[in-house]
Design a protein around this motif. Structure first.
Motif: not given
Lengths: 115, 112
Positions: A34-49, A51-60
């Protein structure tokens, strides 16, 4: 035959509500994001999974909770929505996670507006 | 923090001209770079990628150049067409995972 599909495309809701965004990929990929794109078009990663396992959890904030029932689906649940959560949320997938670099395949986004 | 950044937020070119979009990255450990194109209302779409063991890679009307010495990446679009109008992102993988980190984007406008 959309490769990465997310629903809904538009989501308008009030502060304090809980909402979910669904994502499905039919590419057979192992990793979803999951990525979040703000009003200035900046794309920031939120999470990655992978095979169903959480790998990345940014400061969300922990109001955001991803759920992966199987490797083809990664849903995003958001509790107690705030005005600052308004953004476009993109789901993406890729065939490999570590060491094997490959491009991400993105969905067309969910525009979340919190009023 | 952000690993990649772009020199220009907007670029306007005449149809038929060549376009060059630049990107700077900060992490010398990054070994994989991608250019994405995002049209209005859609998600980013893969254009071309390059690995750090290469300096140049060509696709159909697009070329990516990588200068590792100055940590600079560029996307060249030949004979730019109105359909090329979009926001272009460069991305890299500074942490050896596949979580791509994106630059701020450059909006390319093609004038007929």
């Amino acid at each position: 035959d959309t490769a990465v599909s997310q629903t809904p495309k538009y989501l308008v809701t009030q502060m304090g509500n809980d909402k979910s965004i669904k994502c499905e990929q039919n590419l057979g990929h192992d990793t979803m994001y999951w990525y979040k794109q703000d009003s200035k078009k900046f794309l920031k990663i939120m999470f990655s999974y992978n095979n169903k396992e959480l790998i990345i959890n940014e400061t969300v904030p922990n109001r955001f909770s991803p759920k992966s029932p199987d490797k083809a689906h990664l849903n995003l649940h958001i509790n107690s929505l705030e005005l600052g959560d308004s953004a476009v949320y993109f789901c993406a997938s890729s065939p490999w996670q570590t060491t094997h670099n490959s491009p991400l395949h993105f969905g067309n986004g969910t525009r979340l507006t919190v009023t | 923090g952000e690993s990649v950044g772009l020199h220009l937020p907007t670029l306007s070119v005449q149809e038929g001209d060549n376009s060059i979009i630049n990107c700077a990255y900060s992490n010398s450990a990054s070994d994989y770079f991608i250019w994405y194109k995002q049209e209005s209302g859609k998600g980013p779409q893969f254009i071309i990628d390059i690995r750090s063991n290469m300096d140049k890679r060509q696709g159909q009307r697009v070329t990516v150049l990588l200068n590792k010495t100055v940590k600079h990446l560029s996307l060249q679009i030949a004979a730019t067409q109105p359909g090329d109008s979009a926001v272009y992102f460069c991305a890299d993988n500074p942490d050896y995972n596949n979580d791509m980190r994106f630059g701020a984007g450059t909006r390319l406008t093609v004038k007929p």
